[in-house]
Design a protein around this motif. Structure first.
Motif, PDB file in Angstrom:
ATOM      1  N   ALA A  49       0.812  -1.221   0.000  1.00  0.00           N
ATOM      2  CA  ALA A  49       0.000   0.000   0.000  1.00  0.00           C
ATOM      3  C   ALA A  49       0.841   1.265   0.000  1.00  0.00           C
ATOM      4  CB  ALA A  49      -0.929  -0.007   1.218  1.00  0.00           C
ATOM      5  N   ASP A  50       2.087   1.179   0.455  1.00  0.00           N
ATOM      6  CA  ASP A  50       2.941   2.369   0.552  1.00  0.00           C
ATOM      7  C   ASP A  50       3.821   2.569  -0.680  1.00  0.00           C
ATOM      8  OD1 ASP A  50       1.945   2.940   3.086  1.00  0.00           O
ATOM      9  OD2 ASP A  50       3.481   1.738   4.086  1.00  0.00           O
ATOM     10  N   ALA A  51       3.632   1.776  -1.715  1.00  0.00           N
ATOM     11  CA  ALA A  51       4.466   1.895  -2.910  1.00  0.00           C
ATOM     12  C   ALA A  51       4.286   3.260  -3.563  1.00  0.00           C
ATOM     13  CB  ALA A  51       4.118   0.797  -3.905  1.00  0.00           C
ATOM     14  N   ARG A  52       5.352   3.738  -4.178  1.00  0.00           N
ATOM     15  CA  ARG A  52       5.289   4.961  -4.969  1.00  0.00           C
ATOM     16  C   ARG A  52       4.806   4.588  -6.370  1.00  0.00           C
ATOM     17  NH1 ARG A  52      11.224   7.420  -3.156  1.00  0.00           N
ATOM     18  NH2 ARG A  52      10.772   7.487  -0.899  1.00  0.00           N
ATOM     19  N   ILE A  53       3.751   5.224  -6.817  1.00  0.00           N
ATOM     20  CA  ILE A  53       3.138   4.874  -8.096  1.00  0.00           C
ATOM     21  C   ILE A  53       3.635   5.830  -9.181  1.00  0.00           C
ATOM     22  CG2 ILE A  53       0.985   4.516  -9.334  1.00  0.00           C
ATOM     23  CD1 ILE A  53       1.567   2.528  -7.029  1.00  0.00           C
ATOM     24  N   ALA A  54       4.205   5.268 -10.230  1.00  0.00           N
ATOM     25  CA  ALA A  54       4.736   6.060 -11.331  1.00  0.00           C
ATOM     26  C   ALA A  54       3.605   6.580 -12.219  1.00  0.00           C
ATOM     27  CB  ALA A  54       5.708   5.211 -12.149  1.00  0.00           C
ATOM     28  N   GLU A  55       3.958   7.470 -13.151  1.00  0.00           N
ATOM     29  CA  GLU A  55       2.940   8.151 -13.944  1.00  0.00           C
ATOM     30  C   GLU A  55       2.667   7.503 -15.297  1.00  0.00           C
ATOM     31  OE1 GLU A  55       4.048  12.218 -14.353  1.00  0.00           O
ATOM     32  OE2 GLU A  55       3.744  12.688 -12.215  1.00  0.00           O
ATOM     33  N   THR A  56       3.640   6.801 -15.861  1.00  0.00           N
ATOM     34  CA  THR A  56       3.506   6.342 -17.242  1.00  0.00           C
ATOM     35  C   THR A  56       2.600   5.121 -17.334  1.00  0.00           C
ATOM     36  OG1 THR A  56       5.765   7.102 -17.661  1.00  0.00           O
ATOM     37  CG2 THR A  56       4.750   5.667 -19.324  1.00  0.00           C
ATOM     38  N   HIS A  57       1.536   5.230 -18.124  1.00  0.00           N
ATOM     39  CA  HIS A  57       0.619   4.116 -18.351  1.00  0.00           C
ATOM     40  C   HIS A  57       1.152   3.233 -19.483  1.00  0.00           C
ATOM     41  CE1 HIS A  57      -2.734   5.501 -15.781  1.00  0.00           C
ATOM     42  NE2 HIS A  57      -2.280   6.705 -16.077  1.00  0.00           N
ATOM     43  N   PHE A  58       0.823   1.953 -19.393  1.00  0.00           N
ATOM     44  CA  PHE A  58       1.307   1.018 -20.406  1.00  0.00           C
ATOM     45  C   PHE A  58       0.874   1.423 -21.813  1.00  0.00           C
ATOM     46  CE2 PHE A  58       0.990  -2.621 -23.184  1.00  0.00           C
ATOM     47  CZ  PHE A  58       2.230  -3.233 -23.019  1.00  0.00           C
ATOM     48  N   ASP A  59      -0.376   1.822 -21.987  1.00  0.00           N
ATOM     49  CA  ASP A  59      -0.860   2.155 -23.318  1.00  0.00           C
ATOM     50  C   ASP A  59      -0.128   3.358 -23.906  1.00  0.00           C
ATOM     51  OD1 ASP A  59      -2.588   0.030 -23.279  1.00  0.00           O
ATOM     52  OD2 ASP A  59      -4.364   1.219 -22.753  1.00  0.00           O
ATOM     53  N   GLU A  60       0.253   4.306 -23.053  1.00  0.00           N
ATOM     54  CA  GLU A  60       1.048   5.451 -23.519  1.00  0.00           C
ATOM     55  C   GLU A  60       2.399   4.977 -24.037  1.00  0.00           C
ATOM     56  OE1 GLU A  60      -0.777   8.604 -20.225  1.00  0.00           O
ATOM     57  OE2 GLU A  60       1.255   7.769 -19.996  1.00  0.00           O
ATOM     58  N   TRP A  61       3.026   4.127 -23.245  1.00  0.00           N
ATOM     59  CA  TRP A  61       4.340   3.596 -23.654  1.00  0.00           C
ATOM     60  C   TRP A  61       4.205   2.782 -24.944  1.00  0.00           C
ATOM     61  CZ3 TRP A  61       5.624  -1.631 -24.034  1.00  0.00           C
ATOM     62  CH2 TRP A  61       6.957  -1.905 -24.302  1.00  0.00           C
ATOM     63  N   ALA A  62       3.204   1.919 -25.017  1.00  0.00           N
ATOM     64  CA  ALA A  62       3.031   1.073 -26.184  1.00  0.00           C
ATOM     65  C   ALA A  62       2.810   1.888 -27.448  1.00  0.00           C
ATOM     66  CB  ALA A  62       1.859   0.119 -25.960  1.00  0.00           C
ATOM     67  N   ALA A  63       2.055   2.982 -27.347  1.00  0.00           N
ATOM     68  CA  ALA A  63       1.813   3.830 -28.506  1.00  0.00           C
ATOM     69  C   ALA A  63       3.127   4.399 -29.032  1.00  0.00           C
ATOM     70  CB  ALA A  63       0.848   4.951 -28.153  1.00  0.00           C
ATOM     71  N   GLY A  64       4.026   4.740 -28.137  1.00  0.00           N
ATOM     72  CA  GLY A  64       5.326   5.249 -28.549  1.00  0.00           C
ATOM     73  C   GLY A  64       6.192   4.212 -29.225  1.00  0.00           C
ATOM     74  N   GLN A  65       6.034   2.950 -28.826  1.00  0.00           N
ATOM     75  CA  GLN A  65       6.822   1.866 -29.427  1.00  0.00           C
ATOM     76  C   GLN A  65       6.375   1.604 -30.865  1.00  0.00           C
ATOM     77  OE1 GLN A  65       9.469   0.684 -27.516  1.00  0.00           O
ATOM     78  NE2 GLN A  65       8.620   2.417 -26.353  1.00  0.00           N
ATOM     79  N   ARG A  66       5.108   1.781 -31.130  1.00  0.00           N
ATOM     80  CA  ARG A  66       4.610   1.509 -32.472  1.00  0.00           C
ATOM     81  C   ARG A  66       5.016   2.597 -33.467  1.00  0.00           C
ATOM     82  NH1 ARG A  66      -0.218   0.510 -29.343  1.00  0.00           N
ATOM     83  NH2 ARG A  66      -0.437  -1.715 -28.936  1.00  0.00           N
TER      84      ARG A  66
END
Length: 248
Positions: free
Chosen positions: A231-248
């Motif tokens: 529950a105390d983890a730091r959550i990053a901002e980048t969503h998988f779909d955002e990253w995937a769109a950049g890979q394509r």
């Protein structure tokens, strides 16, 4: 501040070096490619001279049980000894969320042993636990493939962009030692099969992904939440779909 990054020419390490450099720190990549070998000790004393912080994001070249255990045992022993002699004030290591829960796996046994060595070294430390990287979906698939079918356990995963991992490691490196664990994870929770399916689609890889209650993860049996952060983890901002769109 001089920060030596062990594994500093790899996926995470190169990004840590770049980010620290952008913020005015003397970030030095250290790997066999730069003449530093933690397995033999070659170049360690020289590269650590004047260093305030050491960041270890290195990984074993082989995931075979005996090889990976030997790598982390020898590499960590040599590194911590050299740090003590050089007067390094902060050791930062990258590890994996769920390491202590995955002890049926030789790889995670090796990572747990590495963490225990760091904790008992007497050097102030911070251990960053990250979830699986977006970029490693194919690696996970390869480890569970037979023929054209990938078989995985029906569990959840909260993967993270490697750049966000590098940012978290960099922040930790220039902060005070926590003498404990910092967890980081991506913002989205997937079923493991969905994550792998999406990751393969980015590469136009047509393998079929199926689930099996007896599926294993690097040799370890899993409970549904074993790969998820606390529950105390730091959550990053980048969503998988955002990253995937950049890979394509």
């Amino acid at each position: 501040m001089k920060v030596v990054v062990i594994g500093g020419t790899g996926l995470i390490g190169s990004q840590v070096v770049a980010r620290l450099g952008e913020h005015g720190h003397e970030a030095v990549p250290a790997s066999p490619n730069t003449g530093v070998n933690t397995m033999t000790g070659e170049g360690l004393a020289e590269v650590l001279r004047g260093a305030s912080v050491v960041v270890d994001v290195s990984n074993s070249p082989s995931f075979a049980d005996d090889a990976v255990k030997e790598f982390f045992r020898v590499s960590t022993t040599n590194l911590l000894k050299a740090e003590a002699e050089a007067g390094v004030a902060h050791h930062v290591a990258l590890s994996v969320v769920g390491t202590d829960r995955l002890q049926e796996s030789g790889y995670f046994q090796a990572k747990q042993a590495q963490e225990e060595m760091i904790k008992s070294s007497g050097i102030p430390y911070s251990i960053v636990h990250a979830t699986q990287f977006f970029e490693f979906a194919k690696t996970l698939a390869d480890s569970a493939t037979e023929g054209d079918t990938v078989t995985v356990a029906p569990i959840k995963i909260q993967p993270i962009f490697s750049g966000d991992v590098a940012a978290a490691v960099g922040r930790t490196a220039v902060g005070s030692p926590v003498n404990g664990i910092v967890e980081v994870a991506g913002p989205d929770v997937f079923q493991l099969e969905d994550f792998i399916r999406k990751g393969l689609a980015v590469r136009e890889d047509t393998r079929t992904v199926v689930t099996d209650p007896n599926g294993r993860y690097w040799g370890a049996a899993l409970q549904e939440s074993d790969l998820l952060p606390g529950a105390d983890a730091r959550i990053a901002e980048t969503h998988f779909d955002e990253w995937a769109a950049g890979q394509r």
